[in-house]
Scaffold this motif. Structure first.
Motif, mmCIF file in Angstrom:
data_model
loop_
_atom_site.group_PDB
_atom_site.id
_atom_site.type_symbol
_atom_site.label_atom_id
_atom_site.label_comp_id
_atom_site.label_asym_id
_atom_site.label_seq_id
_atom_site.Cartn_x
_atom_site.Cartn_y
_atom_site.Cartn_z
ATOM 1 N N TYR A 1 0.841 -1.206 0.000
ATOM 2 C CA TYR A 1 0.000 0.000 0.000
ATOM 3 C C TYR A 1 0.870 1.248 0.000
ATOM 4 C CZ TYR A 1 -3.669 3.317 1.419
ATOM 5 O OH TYR A 1 -4.546 4.373 1.479
ATOM 6 N N GLU A 2 1.875 1.271 0.861
ATOM 7 C CA GLU A 2 2.765 2.428 0.921
ATOM 8 C C GLU A 2 3.495 2.617 -0.411
ATOM 9 O OE1 GLU A 2 3.735 1.868 5.693
ATOM 10 O OE2 GLU A 2 5.205 1.267 4.190
ATOM 11 N N PHE A 3 3.907 1.496 -1.006
ATOM 12 C CA PHE A 3 4.609 1.567 -2.297
ATOM 13 C C PHE A 3 3.705 2.201 -3.351
ATOM 14 C CE2 PHE A 3 5.384 -0.906 -6.342
ATOM 15 C CZ PHE A 3 6.471 -0.153 -6.757
ATOM 16 N N LEU A 4 2.468 1.723 -3.443
ATOM 17 C CA LEU A 4 1.569 2.253 -4.470
ATOM 18 C C LEU A 4 1.255 3.726 -4.222
ATOM 19 C CD1 LEU A 4 -1.036 -0.506 -5.367
ATOM 20 C CD2 LEU A 4 1.318 -0.214 -6.062
ATOM 21 N N ILE A 5 0.892 4.054 -2.990
ATOM 22 C CA ILE A 5 0.544 5.445 -2.697
ATOM 23 C C ILE A 5 1.736 6.356 -3.010
ATOM 24 C CG2 ILE A 5 -0.083 7.072 -0.863
ATOM 25 C CD1 ILE A 5 -2.365 5.208 -1.830
ATOM 26 N N SER A 6 2.934 5.892 -2.662
ATOM 27 C CA SER A 6 4.100 6.753 -2.888
ATOM 28 C C SER A 6 4.390 6.935 -4.379
ATOM 29 C CB SER A 6 5.327 6.211 -2.142
ATOM 30 O OG SER A 6 5.725 4.960 -2.654
ATOM 31 N N THR A 7 3.982 5.971 -5.227
ATOM 32 C CA THR A 7 4.200 6.184 -6.665
ATOM 33 C C THR A 7 3.323 7.323 -7.174
ATOM 34 O OG1 THR A 7 2.575 4.524 -7.301
ATOM 35 C CG2 THR A 7 4.841 3.786 -7.145
ATOM 36 N N TRP A 8 2.080 7.357 -6.729
ATOM 37 C CA TRP A 8 1.222 8.480 -7.147
ATOM 38 C C TRP A 8 1.742 9.795 -6.582
ATOM 39 C CZ3 TRP A 8 -1.621 3.810 -7.236
ATOM 40 C CH2 TRP A 8 -2.344 3.587 -8.420
ATOM 41 N N ARG A 9 2.182 9.749 -5.351
ATOM 42 C CA ARG A 9 2.727 10.978 -4.757
ATOM 43 C C ARG A 9 3.940 11.467 -5.546
ATOM 44 N NH1 ARG A 9 0.737 12.480 0.041
ATOM 45 N NH2 ARG A 9 2.598 13.695 0.576
ATOM 46 N N ALA A 10 4.781 10.527 -5.978
ATOM 47 C CA ALA A 10 6.005 10.921 -6.688
ATOM 48 C C ALA A 10 5.685 11.721 -7.949
ATOM 49 C CB ALA A 10 6.828 9.689 -7.034
ATOM 50 N N VAL A 11 4.624 11.314 -8.651
ATOM 51 C CA VAL A 11 4.304 12.042 -9.888
ATOM 52 C C VAL A 11 3.261 13.131 -9.650
ATOM 53 C CG1 VAL A 11 4.901 10.088 -11.369
ATOM 54 C CG2 VAL A 11 2.545 10.362 -10.610
ATOM 55 N N GLY A 12 2.809 13.296 -8.419
ATOM 56 C CA GLY A 12 1.916 14.393 -8.091
ATOM 57 C C GLY A 12 0.479 14.200 -8.549
ATOM 58 N N THR A 13 0.040 12.948 -8.660
ATOM 59 C CA THR A 13 -1.360 12.713 -9.019
ATOM 60 C C THR A 13 -1.982 11.764 -7.999
ATOM 61 O OG1 THR A 13 -0.805 10.818 -10.404
ATOM 62 C CG2 THR A 13 -0.906 12.969 -11.490
ATOM 63 N N GLN A 14 -3.192 11.336 -8.271
ATOM 64 C CA GLN A 14 -3.830 10.378 -7.373
ATOM 65 C C GLN A 14 -4.601 9.344 -8.185
ATOM 66 O OE1 GLN A 14 -6.238 12.989 -4.957
ATOM 67 N NE2 GLN A 14 -7.981 12.783 -6.325
ATOM 68 N N PRO A 15 -4.836 8.157 -7.618
ATOM 69 C CA PRO A 15 -5.581 7.148 -8.379
ATOM 70 C C PRO A 15 -7.014 7.616 -8.638
ATOM 71 C CG PRO A 15 -5.262 6.444 -6.097
ATOM 72 C CD PRO A 15 -4.457 7.686 -6.284
ATOM 73 N N GLN A 16 -7.531 7.271 -9.798
ATOM 74 C CA GLN A 16 -8.874 7.734 -10.170
ATOM 75 C C GLN A 16 -9.926 6.639 -10.033
ATOM 76 O OE1 GLN A 16 -9.510 10.833 -10.676
ATOM 77 N NE2 GLN A 16 -7.337 11.343 -10.491
ATOM 78 N N ALA A 17 -9.481 5.404 -9.999
ATOM 79 C CA ALA A 17 -10.444 4.299 -9.891
ATOM 80 C C ALA A 17 -9.791 3.172 -9.122
ATOM 81 C CB ALA A 17 -10.833 3.812 -11.290
ATOM 82 N N LEU A 18 -10.634 2.392 -8.461
ATOM 83 C CA LEU A 18 -10.082 1.326 -7.623
ATOM 84 C C LEU A 18 -9.276 0.328 -8.444
ATOM 85 C CD1 LEU A 18 -10.062 0.298 -4.632
ATOM 86 C CD2 LEU A 18 -11.650 -1.432 -5.451
ATOM 87 N N ASN A 19 -9.694 0.111 -9.707
ATOM 88 C CA ASN A 19 -8.980 -0.922 -10.465
ATOM 89 C C ASN A 19 -7.561 -0.511 -10.828
ATOM 90 O OD1 ASN A 19 -9.223 0.755 -12.671
ATOM 91 N ND2 ASN A 19 -10.886 -0.411 -13.614
ATOM 92 N N GLN A 20 -7.205 0.756 -10.537
ATOM 93 C CA GLN A 20 -5.803 1.142 -10.742
ATOM 94 C C GLN A 20 -4.897 0.605 -9.635
ATOM 95 O OE1 GLN A 20 -5.783 5.403 -11.187
ATOM 96 N NE2 GLN A 20 -6.712 5.317 -13.217
#
Lengths: 415, 459
Positions: free
Chosen positions: B344-363
């Protein structure tokens, strides 16, 4: 058909290896491990949550069973008969078919040395093979790998995304779970191998993952072959009432076949650990176990059909961290207890009755007037299987694999 | 113990204490890294994910209503109604999880968020149980987040009385064997009695810990004290799905637990026990060790554990005081990263790194499933493991790579990988990784290399 698939799989693997820059020198490709161990294989099913032994292998012939269990007791005709005292849970249809061929023995009152009734402490003790929690920081299956002589290269695999403690330790074991495959044509794996080369954790783990991924190509390809005939075994439909459960069972069967395909490849893993969870049945136990044990039964069915002739050289041990209270609790379930039941399955088991003694369910015989009393130390069962099946030396068993286990003598006469 | 340079401190503040740096974040923390973290400690607790407001009680009532509908549908063979009800519940859970992930990916107070995630995992409820699935999100919002920087005792009581916990650990069904309710049930030929699951886990997991000095008899006594803590049912109470203390189900009498006697009446009995448990030294030690393990190292420095333990004991379990002690502790600022990110931390930090957020759960849902950390579904009341050995298995690395490849394919063409590497890791970016990113064949490849680098995987 099979040949075609293998050829296809092999070429895929070669392509993948080429892309990864690993070449043909990758260790497991050249290993004659199969020959060196006589092809003996061991699968350990770790049942997490405290599987209730009195439901797993219900002692329907014990005079105190029905009264203690009340609403969650199985009637003698519901249980799949093993002998005059014991049956198998009604969901274990294919397992029962194996029993009828002499491929199953049960240890109905077995426990680790731990008595705290804590899942996590007991699971640690079950998987480390130590006497207490934190008694060891590696798993006994990993130390088994260490203790096999160096010319016997034995591969081990854990199934599931999370590496279980039982296979953690000095020897890098493989791990695999179904799911999306990496893009094998990319340069990324090669770049990462270079970046990880001085990383003692990620370097070896990543290399290992790439090897297994290559193997998975073959194992998964085997999946698309037509379903194996079920060898006269009863079909599990009788216990699959709901679509979800059918789906779960189909997935479990598939998983079993895939893992078997891993194991039958040249240089494939001979030691496999699989975790099954969901056995913590404090309430509504009957329904929960029906579903979880159906899944286990389908997995065992998939493993045996996928192993084919190799089943004769395979032993499966199913064990749990502790059993549950002998009496049903106030909510149609059972609370944390002590002894439970373990299964030993294999195509080459010796004939015999139950493993260990049955303490009975008389009130005076219950542990702390509450649980099934252990009559057998779990480590003794493991030691017996490791010695007689895999040929682990007694000295290694006592010093490396199960230190401080002199009181738990290896159980003889199973394999 | 000398602290590392300001640049390194800023990088550690955002990556180790938080959920990974967003572009510009390390720069923002640079002036006063400790102050930047402490400013995130707010008396209101942690932020709430943006979800349609429906509280746990409403959700639980709705679940029960659905179950009734389902039973009817099953009898009439109405497959569509069945599927619709199941779909609705899944959607609730998915929305809760997505909202939480979006909050994690976008918050500028990611230490506050991780602190809340720690406590949510400490007081685990899991959607592996159907009835708990639809209230796992509300549980975090109602029982955990408001108390994140308050008194531990309040969080303990709030979690133990939340419908999610009461159903997950079967407390809602537990009835005192000598209670009026059990007697009535017996007259009707039914048997009701004790279930010790929640009482045991409060002792073992939530407070004093497995070596905290309690016996089986203490577990059973505590379970008796807890009887009556349950969830209201429509038929008998107005507040369907909410916590209710049902006096008729409470086991009468005084209780003795771990050598202390409790004579209180009714719900006050278990509350008094919890108040004691919250400030016991064993609880302070157990929680201090877990916090240090979660933020700093699988085998945390003993001096750090002692600092946190002392902060707990002197403040009577004030979590803001403990959080400040963590930030102040020099042991927490060791430059070499010792923790491996959970999936979870890995995934969240990838979005943080590029400055966006996931748009749908299937991402993120399927990847989390594959990595063994499915949404809201920890395998047991112990919660998610936190040690490297649990998450750095060979298979997990291959699956992380597959995710990094896919993620980079989607966003990699539109970003500057060199800037992202510098922004995400700051002073923690090593030369070999910076070079590998710079030399990559394409932008997506460069981004995937960064995400899979040892520095990015660790904190």
């Amino acid at each position: 058909m099979t040949d075609h698939h293998h050829t296809h799989g092999f070429s895929r693997r070669q392509a993948l290896f080429g892309a990864l820059g690993l070449g043909a020198s990758v260790t497991f490709m050249g290993r004659a491990a199969h020959a060196q161990t006589g092809g003996k294989k061991l699968i350990v099913l770790v049942c997490r949550g405290g599987l209730d032994g009195l439901s797993f292998t219900p002692p329907v012939g014990d005079p105190d069973y029905a009264a203690l269990r009340g609403a969650i007791a199985y009637a003698p005709e519901q249980a799949l008969k093993l002998d005059g005292t014991f049956g198998l849970h009604p969901a274990l249809v294919r397992t029962h078919a194996l029993a009828q061929k002499g491929h199953l023995r049960i240890a109905p009152a077995i426990a680790t040395p731990d008595r705290a009734r804590s899942h996590f402490e007991a699971q640690d003790v079950l998987e480390t093979g130590a006497v207490t929690r934190y008694g060891a920081n590696s798993g006994w299956l990993n130390r088994t790998l260490q203790s096999l002589s160096p010319d016997r290269k034995v591969e081990a695999l854990s199934v599931g995304a999370v590496a279980p403690l039982i296979l953690r330790g000095q020897v890098q074991a493989a791990s695999w779970s179904p799911g999306r495959n990496a893009d094998a044509t990319a340069r990324l794996p090669t770049i990462l191998q270079d970046l990880y080369k001085n990383d003692p954790l990620l370097g070896p783990a990543f290399a290992r993952g790439l090897q297994t991924e290559a193997m998975a190509q073959i194992a998964m390809t085997g999946l698309s072959a037509p379903a194996q005939p079920m060898d006269g075994m009863a079909k599990p439909n009788a216990v699959a009432q709901q679509a979800a459960q059918r789906q779960g069972m189909a997935a479990a069967e598939k998983l079993g076949v895939t893992v078997a395909n891993f194991m039958t490849q040249a240089g494939g893993p001979q030691i496999v650990a699989i975790s099954l969870d969901g056995f913590d049945t404090h309430a509504g136990q009957v329904g929960q176990l029906q579903s979880r044990l159906s899944y286990m039964d389908a997995l065992i069915g998939g493993l045996t059909s996928g192993l084919g002739p190799a089943w004769n050289d395979t032993v499966i041990v199913a064990a749990t961290e502790f059993g549950r209270t002998a009496r049903v609790n106030g909510t149609g379930g059972t609370d944390h207890g002590t002894a439970s039941s373990a299964l030993v399955l294999g195509g080459g088991l010796k004939k015999g009755g139950i493993i260990g003694d049955w303490p009975t369910l008389q009130q005076t015989a219950l542990f702390e007037n509450r649980d099934t009393t252990p009559t057998l130390d779990m480590r003794g069962l493991f030691k017996g299987v490791l010695r007689d099946h895999l040929g682990v030396e007694q000295r290694a068993l006592e010093t490396t694999v199960f230190p401080d286990s002199a009181s738990a003598r290896p159980v003889t006469g199973i394999v | 113990m000398a602290l590392p340079s300001k640049d390194m401190q800023a990088a550690i503040a955002a990556t180790r204490f938080g959920l990974g740096a967003r572009p510009g974040e390390i720069e923002a923390a640079r002036g006063d890294p400790r102050g930047w973290l402490k400013a995130q400690i707010t008396p209101d607790g942690a932020d709430q994910p943006k979800t349609d407001f429906q509280n746990g009680a409403q959700r639980l009532a709705e679940y029960r209503h659905q179950q009734d509908t389902l039973r009817a549908a099953r009898q009439s063979g109405d497959q569509e109604a069945l599927k619709a009800a199941q779909r609705e519940r899944r959607q609730d859970v998915n929305q809760d999880f997505l909202a939480r992930a979006q909050l994690g990916a976008s918050t500028d107070a990611s230490f506050r968020e991780r602190w809340a995630l720690f406590w949510a995992n400490h007081f685990t409820v899991s959607a592996t149980k159907q009835i708990t699935a639809s209230v796992a999100g509300p549980f975090e919002q109602e029982a955990i987040r408001p108390h994140a920087f308050g008194r531990f005792e309040d969080m303990l009581v709030a979690s133990s009385s939340h419908p999610a916990m009461l159903t997950y650990l079967d407390q809602s069904q537990s009835v005192g064997p000598e209670s009026r309710q059990a007697a009535r049930a017996q007259q009707r030929g039914r048997r009701q009695g004790l279930n010790e699951n929640l009482a045991r886990e409060i002792l073992e997991l939530h407070t004093v810990g497995v070596n905290g000095g309690y016996s089986q008899a203490d577990v059973t006594e505590f379970a008796r004290a807890m009887t009556g803590w349950t969830v209201a049912r429509n038929a008998e109470e107005s507040a369907d799905g909410a916590f209710v203390f049902r006096a008729a189900a409470h086991e009468p009498g005084d209780r003795t637990i771990m050598g202390r006697q409790y004579g209180q009446d009714g719900a006050g009995q278990a509350r008094a026990i919890m108040a004691d448990l919250a400030t016991r030294p064993a609880t302070a030690r157990h929680c201090a060790r877990k916090i240090a393990t979660y933020f700093v190292a699988d085998t945390p420095p003993p001096a750090l554990v002692q600092r946190l333990e002392k902060a707990w004991l002197t403040s009577g379990g004030q979590l803001d005081v403990v959080a400040r002690a963590l930030i102040e502790a020099p042991e927490a600022w060791e430059p070499a990263p010792a923790k491996f990110k959970t999936p979870y931390e890995f995934l969240i930090s990838t979005w943080r790194a590029v400055g966006t957020q996931p748009q749908a759960l299937n991402q993120l849902g399927p990847t989390l499933n594959g990595l063994g950390q499915p949404a809201f579904r920890p395998p047991s009341p112990e919660g998610w493991p936190d040690e490297t050995s649990a998450w750095a298995a060979p298979d997990a690395l291959i699956k992380r790579m597959a995710f990094a490849q896919g993620f980079a394919q989607r966003v990699g063409d539109r970003v500057d990988p060199n800037a992202i590497a510098a922004g995400a890791l700051g002073a923690r970016l090593s030369n070999p990784v910076a070079k590998a990113v710079a030399r990559a064949e394409s932008r997506p490849e460069a981004l995937a290399v960064l995400l899979m680098s040892s520095e990015f995987q660790r904190r």
